[in-house]
Scaffold this active site. Sequence first.
Site, mmCIF file in Angstrom:
data_model
loop_
_atom_site.group_PDB
_atom_site.id
_atom_site.type_symbol
_atom_site.label_atom_id
_atom_site.label_comp_id
_atom_site.label_asym_id
_atom_site.label_seq_id
_atom_site.Cartn_x
_atom_site.Cartn_y
_atom_site.Cartn_z
ATOM 1 N N HIS A 94 2.761 -4.644 4.036
ATOM 2 C CA HIS A 94 4.208 -4.712 3.836
ATOM 3 C C HIS A 94 4.828 -5.246 5.118
ATOM 4 C CE1 HIS A 94 8.353 -3.764 3.213
ATOM 5 N NE2 HIS A 94 8.360 -2.783 4.095
ATOM 6 N N TYR A 121 -2.271 -23.026 -3.577
ATOM 7 C CA TYR A 121 -2.713 -21.807 -2.881
ATOM 8 C C TYR A 121 -1.797 -20.617 -3.151
ATOM 9 C CZ TYR A 121 -6.851 -23.758 -0.949
ATOM 10 O OH TYR A 121 -8.106 -24.278 -0.851
HETATM 11 ZN ZN LIG Z 1 9.952 -1.977 5.133
#
Ligand SMILES: [Zn+2]
Length: 224
Positions: A94, A121
Amino acid sequence: MGTEARLREAICRFGRSLFERGLTAGSSGNISARLEDGSWLATPTNSSLGFLDPAGLSRLDRHGRLLSGGPPTKELPLHAALYETSAAAGAIVHLHSTHSVAVSMLPDVNPADVLPPLTAYYLMRVGRTALVPYYRPGDPAVADAIRGLAGRYSAVLLANHGPVVAGKDLEAAVYATEELEETAKLHLLLRGANPRLLSPAQVRDLAAHFALDPAIAEAHCEKG
Ligand SMILES: [Zn+2]
Protein backbone atom coordinates in the site's frame (compact mmCIF):
# COMPACT_ATOMS: atom_id res chain seq x y z
CA MET A 1 19.07 -17.92 5.72
CA GLY A 2 15.56 -19.32 6.34
CA THR A 3 12.45 -18.27 4.44
CA GLU A 4 11.31 -15.86 7.14
CA ALA A 5 14.71 -14.16 7.41
CA ARG A 6 14.86 -13.78 3.61
CA LEU A 7 11.34 -12.34 3.52
CA ARG A 8 12.19 -9.85 6.28
CA GLU A 9 15.24 -8.68 4.30
CA ALA A 10 13.21 -8.47 1.09
CA ILE A 11 10.44 -6.34 2.69
CA CYS A 12 13.08 -3.85 3.88
CA ARG A 13 14.93 -3.82 0.55
CA PHE A 14 11.76 -3.27 -1.53
CA GLY A 15 10.52 -0.70 1.00
CA ARG A 16 13.71 1.32 0.72
CA SER A 17 13.64 1.13 -3.08
CA LEU A 18 10.02 2.37 -3.21
CA PHE A 19 10.79 5.17 -0.74
CA GLU A 20 13.99 6.30 -2.46
CA ARG A 21 12.21 6.59 -5.81
CA GLY A 22 9.59 8.87 -4.24
CA LEU A 23 6.75 6.36 -4.57
CA THR A 24 5.58 7.02 -1.02
CA ALA A 25 6.72 9.82 1.30
CA GLY A 26 7.41 10.27 5.00
CA SER A 27 6.01 7.42 7.08
CA SER A 28 3.26 6.66 4.54
CA GLY A 29 2.82 3.28 2.88
CA ASN A 30 3.05 -0.23 4.28
CA ILE A 31 3.93 -3.74 3.17
CA SER A 32 2.86 -7.19 4.38
CA ALA A 33 3.70 -10.73 3.29
CA ARG A 34 2.40 -14.17 4.23
CA LEU A 35 4.64 -16.86 5.64
CA GLU A 36 4.14 -20.56 4.90
CA ASP A 37 2.61 -21.31 8.33
CA GLY A 38 -0.20 -18.79 7.70
CA SER A 39 1.27 -16.05 9.90
CA TRP A 40 2.36 -12.83 8.24
CA LEU A 41 4.89 -10.04 8.49
CA ALA A 42 3.91 -6.37 8.31
CA THR A 43 5.68 -3.04 8.54
CA PRO A 44 5.31 -1.41 11.98
CA THR A 45 3.20 1.65 12.72
CA ASN A 46 4.79 5.08 12.14
CA SER A 47 7.71 3.61 10.24
CA SER A 48 9.15 4.96 6.99
CA LEU A 49 9.51 2.40 4.21
CA GLY A 50 12.96 3.90 3.62
CA PHE A 51 14.35 2.94 7.04
CA LEU A 52 12.90 -0.46 7.99
CA ASP A 53 14.77 -2.90 10.22
CA PRO A 54 14.27 -6.62 9.39
CA ALA A 55 14.20 -7.50 13.10
CA GLY A 56 11.66 -4.73 13.86
CA LEU A 57 8.88 -5.95 11.54
CA SER A 58 5.61 -7.02 13.16
CA ARG A 59 4.73 -10.71 12.97
CA LEU A 60 1.04 -11.55 13.21
CA ASP A 61 -0.92 -14.77 13.39
CA ARG A 62 -3.49 -15.59 10.70
CA HIS A 63 -6.14 -13.59 12.61
CA GLY A 64 -3.96 -10.46 12.75
CA ARG A 65 -2.91 -10.81 16.42
CA LEU A 66 0.59 -9.59 17.20
CA LEU A 67 3.12 -12.41 17.83
CA SER A 68 6.35 -10.42 17.90
CA GLY A 69 7.89 -7.08 16.96
CA GLY A 70 6.34 -3.63 17.37
CA PRO A 71 2.64 -2.85 16.80
CA PRO A 72 1.79 -3.16 13.06
CA THR A 73 0.70 -0.39 10.70
CA LYS A 74 -2.68 1.14 11.60
CA GLU A 75 -3.73 0.31 8.04
CA LEU A 76 -3.52 -3.42 8.74
CA PRO A 77 -7.31 -3.87 8.21
CA LEU A 78 -6.79 -2.99 4.51
CA HIS A 79 -4.31 -5.85 4.18
CA ALA A 80 -6.45 -8.25 6.21
CA ALA A 81 -9.51 -7.57 4.01
CA LEU A 82 -7.58 -8.21 0.81
CA TYR A 83 -5.98 -11.44 2.13
CA GLU A 84 -9.38 -12.61 3.36
CA THR A 85 -10.97 -12.34 -0.08
CA SER A 86 -7.99 -13.37 -2.18
CA ALA A 87 -6.59 -16.82 -1.38
CA ALA A 88 -3.81 -16.37 -3.97
CA ALA A 89 -2.43 -13.21 -2.31
CA GLY A 90 1.03 -13.78 -0.79
CA ALA A 91 1.94 -10.14 -0.24
CA ILE A 92 0.33 -6.69 -0.24
CA VAL A 93 1.77 -3.24 -0.90
CA HIS A 94 0.00 0.00 0.00
CA LEU A 95 1.48 3.35 -1.07
CA HIS A 96 0.47 7.00 -1.17
CA SER A 97 1.93 7.26 -4.69
CA THR A 98 1.19 10.63 -6.28
CA HIS A 99 -0.12 9.74 -9.74
CA SER A 100 -2.41 6.96 -8.52
CA VAL A 101 -3.83 9.27 -5.85
CA ALA A 102 -4.34 11.98 -8.50
CA VAL A 103 -6.26 9.57 -10.75
CA SER A 104 -8.49 8.58 -7.80
CA MET A 105 -9.76 12.18 -7.69
CA LEU A 106 -10.66 12.61 -11.38
CA PRO A 107 -14.36 13.23 -11.95
CA ASP A 108 -14.88 10.68 -14.74
CA VAL A 109 -13.24 7.58 -13.22
CA ASN A 110 -15.04 4.27 -13.73
CA PRO A 111 -15.02 2.67 -10.24
CA ALA A 112 -15.07 -0.82 -11.78
CA ASP A 113 -12.07 -0.13 -14.05
CA VAL A 114 -10.05 2.92 -13.02
CA LEU A 115 -7.46 2.94 -15.83
CA PRO A 116 -7.89 2.25 -19.56
CA PRO A 117 -5.83 -0.41 -21.41
CA LEU A 118 -2.79 1.78 -22.16
CA THR A 119 -0.04 -0.85 -22.08
CA ALA A 120 0.33 -4.62 -22.22
CA TYR A 121 2.25 -4.71 -18.92
CA TYR A 122 -0.56 -2.96 -17.06
CA LEU A 123 -2.92 -5.74 -18.17
CA MET A 124 -0.39 -8.48 -17.41
CA ARG A 125 0.78 -7.28 -13.99
CA VAL A 126 -2.28 -5.45 -12.64
CA GLY A 127 -5.19 -6.43 -14.88
CA ARG A 128 -7.82 -3.98 -13.71
CA THR A 129 -8.20 -1.70 -10.69
CA ALA A 130 -11.29 -0.93 -8.61
CA LEU A 131 -11.93 2.44 -6.97
CA VAL A 132 -13.14 2.42 -3.35
CA PRO A 133 -14.76 5.68 -2.14
CA TYR A 134 -13.05 7.98 0.35
CA TYR A 135 -13.10 6.97 4.03
CA ARG A 136 -11.43 8.62 7.01
CA PRO A 137 -8.11 6.84 7.72
CA GLY A 138 -8.73 4.04 10.22
CA ASP A 139 -12.47 3.82 9.43
CA PRO A 140 -13.28 0.08 9.46
CA ALA A 141 -15.76 0.72 6.62
CA VAL A 142 -12.88 0.84 4.11
CA ALA A 143 -12.00 -2.78 4.90
CA ASP A 144 -15.68 -3.69 4.43
CA ALA A 145 -15.62 -1.93 1.04
CA ILE A 146 -12.62 -4.05 0.01
CA ARG A 147 -14.41 -7.18 1.26
CA GLY A 148 -17.40 -6.10 -0.83
CA LEU A 149 -15.27 -6.55 -3.97
CA ALA A 150 -15.18 -10.23 -3.00
CA GLY A 151 -11.72 -10.98 -4.34
CA ARG A 152 -12.57 -9.90 -7.89
CA TYR A 153 -9.71 -7.36 -7.84
CA SER A 154 -6.08 -7.71 -6.73
CA ALA A 155 -5.59 -3.95 -7.17
CA VAL A 156 -7.77 -1.46 -5.30
CA LEU A 157 -7.41 2.33 -5.36
CA LEU A 158 -8.64 4.15 -2.25
CA ALA A 159 -10.03 7.55 -3.28
CA ASN A 160 -7.94 10.55 -2.12
CA HIS A 161 -5.55 8.12 -0.45
CA GLY A 162 -3.67 5.51 -2.52
CA PRO A 163 -3.42 2.02 -4.00
CA VAL A 164 -3.57 -1.33 -2.16
CA VAL A 165 -2.23 -4.11 -4.37
CA ALA A 166 -1.90 -7.86 -3.78
CA GLY A 167 0.45 -10.24 -5.57
CA LYS A 168 1.22 -13.95 -5.40
CA ASP A 169 4.48 -12.99 -3.67
CA LEU A 170 6.27 -9.84 -2.54
CA GLU A 171 8.02 -9.21 -5.86
CA ALA A 172 4.76 -9.55 -7.81
CA ALA A 173 2.94 -7.18 -5.42
CA VAL A 174 5.71 -4.55 -5.67
CA TYR A 175 5.94 -4.78 -9.47
CA ALA A 176 2.15 -4.56 -9.84
CA THR A 177 2.04 -1.46 -7.61
CA GLU A 178 4.81 0.16 -9.68
CA GLU A 179 3.01 -0.72 -12.92
CA LEU A 180 -0.22 0.80 -11.57
CA GLU A 181 1.61 4.01 -10.63
CA GLU A 182 3.35 4.27 -14.04
CA THR A 183 0.05 3.66 -15.84
CA ALA A 184 -1.62 6.35 -13.72
CA LYS A 185 1.20 8.72 -14.72
CA LEU A 186 0.72 7.91 -18.43
CA HIS A 187 -3.02 8.37 -18.07
CA LEU A 188 -2.50 11.85 -16.61
CA LEU A 189 0.11 12.76 -19.27
CA LEU A 190 -2.33 11.77 -22.01
CA ARG A 191 -5.45 13.28 -20.48
CA GLY A 192 -7.39 15.15 -23.14
CA ALA A 193 -5.01 13.94 -25.89
CA ASN A 194 -7.33 11.18 -27.20
CA PRO A 195 -4.62 8.47 -26.92
CA ARG A 196 -4.73 5.28 -28.98
CA LEU A 197 -5.59 2.59 -26.42
CA LEU A 198 -5.03 -1.13 -26.91
CA SER A 199 -7.90 -2.28 -29.12
CA PRO A 200 -10.39 -4.93 -27.90
CA ALA A 201 -8.68 -7.41 -30.28
CA GLN A 202 -5.25 -6.61 -28.77
CA VAL A 203 -6.67 -6.93 -25.23
CA ARG A 204 -8.28 -10.30 -26.06
CA ASP A 205 -5.03 -11.51 -27.66
CA LEU A 206 -3.07 -10.63 -24.48
CA ALA A 207 -5.69 -12.26 -22.27
CA ALA A 208 -5.57 -15.48 -24.32
CA HIS A 209 -1.79 -15.57 -24.74
CA PHE A 210 -1.00 -14.95 -21.06
CA ALA A 211 -4.06 -16.79 -19.65
CA LEU A 212 -5.29 -13.64 -17.85
CA ASP A 213 -8.49 -13.59 -15.78
CA PRO A 214 -11.31 -13.34 -18.38
CA ALA A 215 -12.80 -10.50 -16.29
CA ILE A 216 -9.79 -8.34 -17.24
CA ALA A 217 -10.52 -8.60 -20.96
CA GLU A 218 -14.24 -8.07 -20.34
CA ALA A 219 -13.61 -4.91 -18.30
CA HIS A 220 -11.36 -3.38 -20.96
CA CYS A 221 -13.41 -4.38 -23.98
CA GLU A 222 -16.78 -3.12 -22.77
CA LYS A 223 -16.38 0.32 -24.30
CA GLY A 224 -14.67 -0.99 -27.43
ZN1 LIG B 1 -2.46 4.86 3.53
